[in-house]
Motif scaffolding. Structure first.
Motif, PDB file in Angstrom:
ATOM      1  N   ALA A  30      -4.289   2.761  -1.082  1.00 56.56           N
ATOM      2  CA  ALA A  30      -2.960   3.400  -1.068  1.00 56.56           C
ATOM      3  C   ALA A  30      -2.056   2.760  -0.012  1.00 56.56           C
ATOM      4  O   ALA A  30      -0.869   2.487  -0.261  1.00 56.56           O
ATOM      5  N   ILE A  31      -2.612   2.497   1.173  1.00 52.77           N
ATOM      6  CA  ILE A  31      -1.825   1.870   2.245  1.00 52.77           C
ATOM      7  C   ILE A  31      -1.451   0.441   1.855  1.00 52.77           C
ATOM      8  O   ILE A  31      -0.337  -0.021   2.104  1.00 52.77           O
ATOM      9  N   ASN A  32      -2.395  -0.255   1.218  1.00 49.44           N
ATOM     10  CA  ASN A  32      -2.113  -1.621   0.773  1.00 49.44           C
ATOM     11  C   ASN A  32      -1.001  -1.641  -0.271  1.00 49.44           C
ATOM     12  O   ASN A  32      -0.193  -2.575  -0.314  1.00 49.44           O
ATOM     13  N   LYS A  33      -0.926  -0.603  -1.091  1.00 48.31           N
ATOM     14  CA  LYS A  33       0.124  -0.510  -2.118  1.00 48.31           C
ATOM     15  C   LYS A  33       1.509  -0.531  -1.440  1.00 48.31           C
ATOM     16  O   LYS A  33       2.452  -1.140  -1.951  1.00 48.31           O
ATOM     17  N   ASN A  38       6.409  -3.595  -0.421  1.00 51.49           N
ATOM     18  CA  ASN A  38       7.382  -4.132   0.539  1.00 51.49           C
ATOM     19  C   ASN A  38       7.441  -5.658   0.528  1.00 51.49           C
ATOM     20  O   ASN A  38       8.318  -6.245   1.149  1.00 51.49           O
ATOM     21  N   TYR A  39       6.488  -6.289  -0.161  1.00 52.82           N
ATOM     22  CA  TYR A  39       6.451  -7.759  -0.140  1.00 52.82           C
ATOM     23  C   TYR A  39       7.587  -8.302  -1.004  1.00 52.82           C
ATOM     24  O   TYR A  39       7.640  -8.054  -2.205  1.00 52.82           O
ATOM     25  N   LEU A  50      -2.779 -10.831  -0.851  1.00 53.74           N
ATOM     26  CA  LEU A  50      -2.404  -9.593  -0.150  1.00 53.74           C
ATOM     27  C   LEU A  50      -3.021  -8.358  -0.798  1.00 53.74           C
ATOM     28  O   LEU A  50      -3.320  -7.367  -0.135  1.00 53.74           O
ATOM     29  N   LYS A  51      -3.242  -8.443  -2.086  1.00 52.51           N
ATOM     30  CA  LYS A  51      -3.641  -7.261  -2.869  1.00 52.51           C
ATOM     31  C   LYS A  51      -5.067  -6.788  -2.575  1.00 52.51           C
ATOM     32  O   LYS A  51      -6.007  -7.591  -2.551  1.00 52.51           O
ATOM     33  N   VAL A  52      -5.217  -5.489  -2.346  1.00 54.79           N
ATOM     34  CA  VAL A  52      -6.548  -4.883  -2.189  1.00 54.79           C
ATOM     35  C   VAL A  52      -6.757  -3.886  -3.327  1.00 54.79           C
ATOM     36  O   VAL A  52      -5.984  -2.944  -3.489  1.00 54.79           O
ATOM     37  N   ARG A 134       0.242  -2.904   7.552  1.00 56.81           N
ATOM     38  CA  ARG A 134      -0.308  -1.550   7.381  1.00 56.81           C
ATOM     39  C   ARG A 134      -1.781  -1.605   6.963  1.00 56.81           C
ATOM     40  O   ARG A 134      -2.604  -0.857   7.485  1.00 56.81           O
ATOM     41  N   SER A 135      -2.101  -2.510   6.044  1.00 53.44           N
ATOM     42  CA  SER A 135      -3.491  -2.648   5.577  1.00 53.44           C
ATOM     43  C   SER A 135      -4.395  -3.056   6.740  1.00 53.44           C
ATOM     44  O   SER A 135      -5.479  -2.500   6.935  1.00 53.44           O
ATOM     45  N   ASN A 136      -3.927  -4.035   7.528  1.00 48.79           N
ATOM     46  CA  ASN A 136      -4.726  -4.534   8.658  1.00 48.79           C
ATOM     47  C   ASN A 136      -4.960  -3.453   9.715  1.00 48.79           C
ATOM     48  O   ASN A 136      -6.066  -3.305  10.230  1.00 48.79           O
ATOM     49  N   LEU A 137      -3.897  -2.702  10.042  1.00 43.22           N
ATOM     50  CA  LEU A 137      -4.034  -1.673  11.076  1.00 43.22           C
ATOM     51  C   LEU A 137      -5.009  -0.583  10.639  1.00 43.22           C
ATOM     52  O   LEU A 137      -5.774  -0.057  11.447  1.00 43.22           O
TER      53      LEU A 137
END
Length: 397
Positions: A30-33, A38-39, A50-52, A134-137
């Motif tokens: 969800a965070i990766n979305k 935003n990309y 980037l996609k998870v 966001r995904s990394n954090l």
């Protein structure tokens, strides 16, 4: 400086991380979305990295679980020597200390690369791209939770939320000791790190990989390998250039078949002067394109006179990553493999296998196109330096 954690402690953190990744699977996706939405860039390979999704989370879990099962890469005896004076001398592997990983767009690096560096006894500094912040954090938060639940300092994994100017300043004058930097990304990122870093850098260089279809090639194998080489255009082990032996029997028919298969997959096919004329393809305007890594739905086909000329051409233009010869002639394959200057050389197999997991390392921190200190996929056992241990009982020289 962080004191080396026991192997039991390192493994426990990795296994805890696997549990947390499973628990937080939906939250990560969800965070990766949000990062994906935003990309705004037009780079399709960047978006792909980037996609998870569920499959990517599965890979992350598999990576840390597998790392936990591997032998400790630290303290492995590489050499021993008994001195005439009775001293016992050993050379053993040792961790670097602190490893900085600078990368673009790939949240899975926050798991896999950090896991490899952590398992080999290093403190990790992660500097990801803003597109995947966001995904990394979220993933770093899980690293910290895993460390805390194993009663270990969260200092072992640190995320550097720097912009480009702050990153440059840190590279030139680090505010903490950094022993090794691993940039993972495009050529611009690598050039930037090389220009500003003040400590050793392992270069994970460009792909621009070649397949040579020798005159004694099995043509079905050749087609399969070239098509597989374009099956993931964002990978550094993708195929960009195909060289076809001028003396290949049924050459025209083979090129026709290859071009139509590539076009069916929406791949733009370019040709050198000879190939483009014979197959009505777009001709390249300059030889400089042979240097280019495409990372796109694009391939370049050229004609070549011999194995020797192929070797010279690859050594001039390729990124030093991977190259493959398709032939039934063992001697020609040997000549090619011994003389082509790439980190991985293949005979009748796809360049897409240049990958730590596929080559038996379990995973990789990067694929090095440097010759020092390790070439090709850098696995757990390569992310170490070494140290001399000398035991005496009063010897003086």
């Amino acid at each position: 400086m962080n004191t080396l954690l026991s192997i039991e402690k390192r493994n426990a953190v990795l296994l805890k991380m696997a549990v947390l990744l499973e628990q937080e699977r939906q939250a990560i996706i969800a965070i990766n979305k949000v990062d994906l939405d935003n990309y705004s860039g037009a780079d399709i390979s960047m978006f792909d990295r980037l996609k998870v999704n569920d499959a990517k989370v599965d890979e992350m879990i598999k990576a840390v679980t597998h790392l936990a099962s591997q032998d400790d890469p630290v303290g492995v005896k590489r050499f021993s020597f008994k001195h005439d004076n009775g001293m016992q001398v050993y050379n053993k592997t040792a961790s670097f200390g602190t490893v900085l990983i600078i990368y673009e767009s790939r949240p899975d690096v926050t798991v896999e690369a950090a896991g490899i560096a952590f398992k080999s006894g290093n403190k990790i500094l992660l500097k990801g791209g803003k597109e995947s912040l966001r995904s990394n954090l979220k993933i770093v938060e899980l690293w910290h939770q895993a460390l805390e639940e194993e009663n270990t300092s969260t200092d072992w994994v640190e995320y550097l939320q720097f912009n480009r100017i702050e990153t440059q300043a840190f590279l030139e004058k680090p505010t903490q000791k950094v022993d090794l930097i691993v940039p993972r990304g495009g050529e611009r990122l690598i050039a930037f790190v090389k220009q500003h870093a003040t400590c050793p850098v392992i270069i994970s260089g460009r792909g621009n990989n070649f397949v040579y279809v020798h005159k004694e090639a099995d043509l079905d194998i050749a087609i399969d390998i070239i098509m597989n080489g374009k099956s993931k255009i964002s990978a550094c082990n993708a195929v960009d250039k195909v060289l076809i032996d001028r003396n290949l029997p049924n050459k025209h028919e083979f090129v026709n078949t290859l071009v139509s298969k590539l076009k069916a997959f929406k791949i733009e096919v370019l040709g050198d002067k000879i190939i483009s004329k014979d197959n009505s393809l777009k001709t390249i305007s300059s030889d400089d394109i042979w240097y280019e890594e495409f990372l796109d739905y694009k391939i370049l086909i050229g004609e070549i006179a011999s194995n020797q000329e192929t070797i010279a051409m690859i050594n001039k233009y390729s990124g030093g990553h991977s190259s493959s010869i398709i032939t039934t002639n063992e001697d020609e394959a040997k000549l090619f493999m011994e003389n082509v200057d790439t980190a991985a050389v293949y005979h009748n197999a796809s360049t897409r296998f240049t990958d730590g997991g596929q080559l038996g390392l379990g995973g990789e921190l990067a694929i090095s196109t440097d010759k020092l200190h390790q070439r090709g996929p850098i696995g757990l056992q390569h992310l170490v330096t070494n140290k001399w241990y000398i035991h005496g009982n009063g010897q003086i020289r």
